[in-house]
Motif scaffolding. Structure first.
Motif, PDB file in Angstrom:
ATOM      1  N   ALA A 168       0.820  -1.213   0.000  1.00  0.00           N
ATOM      2  CA  ALA A 168       0.000   0.000   0.000  1.00  0.00           C
ATOM      3  C   ALA A 168       0.851   1.260   0.000  1.00  0.00           C
ATOM      4  N   LYS A 169       0.365   2.264  -0.719  1.00  0.00           N
ATOM      5  CA  LYS A 169       0.834   3.628  -0.525  1.00  0.00           C
ATOM      6  C   LYS A 169       0.144   4.173   0.715  1.00  0.00           C
ATOM      7  N   VAL A 170       0.898   4.774   1.601  1.00  0.00           N
ATOM      8  CA  VAL A 170       0.346   5.355   2.819  1.00  0.00           C
ATOM      9  C   VAL A 170       0.272   6.856   2.612  1.00  0.00           C
ATOM     10  N   MET A 171      -0.940   7.376   2.466  1.00  0.00           N
ATOM     11  CA  MET A 171      -1.149   8.780   2.136  1.00  0.00           C
ATOM     12  C   MET A 171      -1.549   9.547   3.392  1.00  0.00           C
ATOM     13  N   VAL A 172      -0.788  10.611   3.698  1.00  0.00           N
ATOM     14  CA  VAL A 172      -0.959  11.337   4.952  1.00  0.00           C
ATOM     15  C   VAL A 172      -1.100  12.834   4.672  1.00  0.00           C
ATOM     16  N   PRO A 173      -1.883  13.556   5.513  1.00  0.00           N
ATOM     17  CA  PRO A 173      -2.003  15.010   5.330  1.00  0.00           C
ATOM     18  C   PRO A 173      -0.664  15.694   5.600  1.00  0.00           C
ATOM     19  N   ALA A 174      -0.204  16.498   4.649  1.00  0.00           N
ATOM     20  CA  ALA A 174       1.101  17.151   4.785  1.00  0.00           C
ATOM     21  C   ALA A 174       1.205  18.002   6.047  1.00  0.00           C
ATOM     22  N   PRO A 175       0.196  18.815   6.412  1.00  0.00           N
ATOM     23  CA  PRO A 175       0.337  19.617   7.639  1.00  0.00           C
ATOM     24  C   PRO A 175       0.370  18.773   8.901  1.00  0.00           C
ATOM     25  N   GLU A 176      -0.309  17.644   8.906  1.00  0.00           N
ATOM     26  CA  GLU A 176      -0.270  16.745  10.065  1.00  0.00           C
ATOM     27  C   GLU A 176       1.130  16.152  10.211  1.00  0.00           C
ATOM     28  N   HIS A 177       1.662  15.684   9.108  1.00  0.00           N
ATOM     29  CA  HIS A 177       3.002  15.092   9.138  1.00  0.00           C
ATOM     30  C   HIS A 177       4.037  16.124   9.578  1.00  0.00           C
ATOM     31  N   ALA A 178       3.919  17.336   9.045  1.00  0.00           N
ATOM     32  CA  ALA A 178       4.889  18.382   9.374  1.00  0.00           C
ATOM     33  C   ALA A 178       4.867  18.705  10.862  1.00  0.00           C
ATOM     34  N   PHE A 179       3.682  18.754  11.464  1.00  0.00           N
ATOM     35  CA  PHE A 179       3.589  19.072  12.891  1.00  0.00           C
ATOM     36  C   PHE A 179       4.275  18.012  13.733  1.00  0.00           C
ATOM     37  N   TRP A 180       3.922  16.754  13.543  1.00  0.00           N
ATOM     38  CA  TRP A 180       4.398  15.698  14.427  1.00  0.00           C
ATOM     39  C   TRP A 180       5.856  15.326  14.178  1.00  0.00           C
ATOM     40  N   MET A 181       6.370  15.632  12.989  1.00  0.00           N
ATOM     41  CA  MET A 181       7.768  15.321  12.692  1.00  0.00           C
ATOM     42  C   MET A 181       8.700  16.498  12.946  1.00  0.00           C
ATOM     43  N   ASP A 182       8.168  17.569  13.496  1.00  0.00           N
ATOM     44  CA  ASP A 182       8.954  18.766  13.779  1.00  0.00           C
ATOM     45  C   ASP A 182       9.718  18.574  15.095  1.00  0.00           C
ATOM     46  N   ASP A 183      11.042  18.523  15.005  1.00  0.00           N
ATOM     47  CA  ASP A 183      11.856  18.286  16.198  1.00  0.00           C
ATOM     48  C   ASP A 183      11.700  19.400  17.228  1.00  0.00           C
ATOM     49  N   ALA A 184      11.555  20.634  16.758  1.00  0.00           N
ATOM     50  CA  ALA A 184      11.401  21.757  17.685  1.00  0.00           C
ATOM     51  C   ALA A 184      10.094  21.648  18.458  1.00  0.00           C
ATOM     52  N   LYS A 185       9.022  21.253  17.784  1.00  0.00           N
ATOM     53  CA  LYS A 185       7.736  21.091  18.471  1.00  0.00           C
ATOM     54  C   LYS A 185       7.805  19.947  19.476  1.00  0.00           C
ATOM     55  N   MET A 186       8.492  18.887  19.127  1.00  0.00           N
ATOM     56  CA  MET A 186       8.634  17.776  20.059  1.00  0.00           C
ATOM     57  C   MET A 186       9.443  18.203  21.284  1.00  0.00           C
ATOM     58  N   ALA A 187      10.523  18.942  21.064  1.00  0.00           N
ATOM     59  CA  ALA A 187      11.365  19.381  22.184  1.00  0.00           C
ATOM     60  C   ALA A 187      10.605  20.302  23.122  1.00  0.00           C
ATOM     61  N   ALA A 188       9.711  21.122  22.558  1.00  0.00           N
ATOM     62  CA  ALA A 188       8.963  22.090  23.364  1.00  0.00           C
ATOM     63  C   ALA A 188       7.712  21.489  23.996  1.00  0.00           C
ATOM     64  N   ALA A 189       7.322  20.281  23.593  1.00  0.00           N
ATOM     65  CA  ALA A 189       6.084  19.675  24.079  1.00  0.00           C
ATOM     66  C   ALA A 189       6.207  19.257  25.534  1.00  0.00           C
ATOM     67  N   PRO A 190       5.106  19.287  26.279  1.00  0.00           N
ATOM     68  CA  PRO A 190       5.122  18.755  27.649  1.00  0.00           C
ATOM     69  C   PRO A 190       5.518  17.284  27.646  1.00  0.00           C
ATOM     70  N   ASP A 191       6.041  16.805  28.756  1.00  0.00           N
ATOM     71  CA  ASP A 191       6.484  15.419  28.845  1.00  0.00           C
ATOM     72  C   ASP A 191       5.355  14.444  28.512  1.00  0.00           C
TER      73      ASP A 191
END
Length: 323
Positions: A168-191
């Motif tokens: 299968a091709k796994v098709m994902v929303p680009a803005p969703e992927h960008a948010f969760w794969m953003d290292d800066a957002k992960m670093a700033a997220a609560p534990d």
């Protein structure tokens, strides 16, 4: 503004409370002392939509206590009263997990994947029900993902790391992927939220480039299958609209958790919405559009068979499953 900020913060944290040592949200586990939800048999249901077939495939049901945190902006007494008026339990909530399969000619398009082997004993039934409906994981040519919460993506890979739908091709929303794969957002997220970021990376970071396809919400993903932006539940939450021979099916993902509450009261905020105000706005707009078009609706957390119709009811909408 303060109330909205509290809702947003709570929405960020609540769905991300991960069970120790696993990648499944703690709320997707069955609550002790509340009994065990009964799974439907068979665990799939077919319906025709013009020239295509829609198949609902239940992955399971989780039972959680109904606490004051579940609906963020309504007194628990009002929540219980609304459930009681519909003949539903008032001390717990049953939350089904139901992906959908679109069978169109030679295409086999799966929408969301459930918890896979990462959940509790009353979940992880997707493959069993897929086979019961006459299909195997190798038959799936496309997987469409609404958003990156664990109960929607964990079925893509098992605990051993193997891809469940290898062709299968796994098709994902680009803005969703960008948010969760953003290292800066992960670093700033609560534990409490970092487990969700780690789960996304477990699922997608090593996915082959020829398997993972990012799309912009609003684009057509296959003949007769269109994506629809519905941001709010998560930053890139996306719905899918299937059209055939003048008929339409709207898969609304997590537009509303528990339609007995959040379709009937679209302005109520479920604890899992990351931006409660955006989710409220898009929920009202989407229900109004579906009702106006007399279209069929299906939801990931709707009661089995998880597709049916909506009708106006008071200040909101009532969902009636197909018989």
């Amino acid at each position: 503004m303060i109330q909205r900020r509290r809702l947003l913060t709570a929405g960020l944290l609540a769905p991300m409370a991960y069970a120790a040592g696993s990648f499944v949200p703690a709320w997707a586990q069955n609550a002790p002392n509340l009994g065990t939800p009964t799974l439907p048999t068979p665990g799939f249901r077919r319906t025709k939509l013009g020239d295509v077939e829609i198949v609902s495939l239940i992955d399971g049901i989780a039972r959680r206590p109904l606490g004051e945190e579940f609906v963020k902006n309504a007194p628990i007494a009002e929540v219980r009263a609304l459930l009681a008026s519909q003949g539903l339990p008032t001390d717990y909530i049953d939350i089904p997990f139901t992906p959908f399969l679109v069978v169109a000619g030679g295409r086999r398009i799966l929408m969301d994947t459930g918890l896979g082997d990462h959940g509790g004993p009353t979940t992880g039934k997707l493959l069993e029900n897929l086979r019961a409906a006459g299909f195997g994981p190798q038959d799936i040519d496309t997987v469409l993902i609404t958003h990156y919460h664990g109960d929607h993506i964990n079925g893509l890979r098992n605990k051993a790391g193997e891809y469940i739908f290898p062709k299968a091709k796994v098709m994902v929303p680009a803005p969703e992927h960008a948010f969760w794969m953003d290292d800066a957002k992960m670093a700033a997220a609560p534990d409490a939220m970092k487990g969700a970021f780690n789960n996304v990376r477990r699922t997608f970071a090593q996915m082959p480039a020829d398997m993972l396809v990012r799309f912009e919400p609003g684009s057509e993903l296959a003949p007769g299958v269109r994506s629809v932006a519905a941001f709010g539940h998560t930053p890139g939450h996306t719905l899918f609209e299937v059209s055939s021979a003048g008929q339409t099916f709207n898969y609304v993902g997590d537009l509303t958790n528990v339609p007995a509450l959040f379709a009937r009261n679209p302005d109520w905020a479920v604890t899992f919405d990351m931006d409660a105000e955006a989710a409220r706005k898009v929920r009202r707009e989407t229900f109004a559009r579906i009702l106006s078009a007399n279209a069929m609706i299906g939801g990931f957390h709707f009661p089995f068979p998880a597709f049916g119709r909506v009708a106006a009811a008071g200040n909101g909408y009532a969902f009636t499953p197909l018989a």
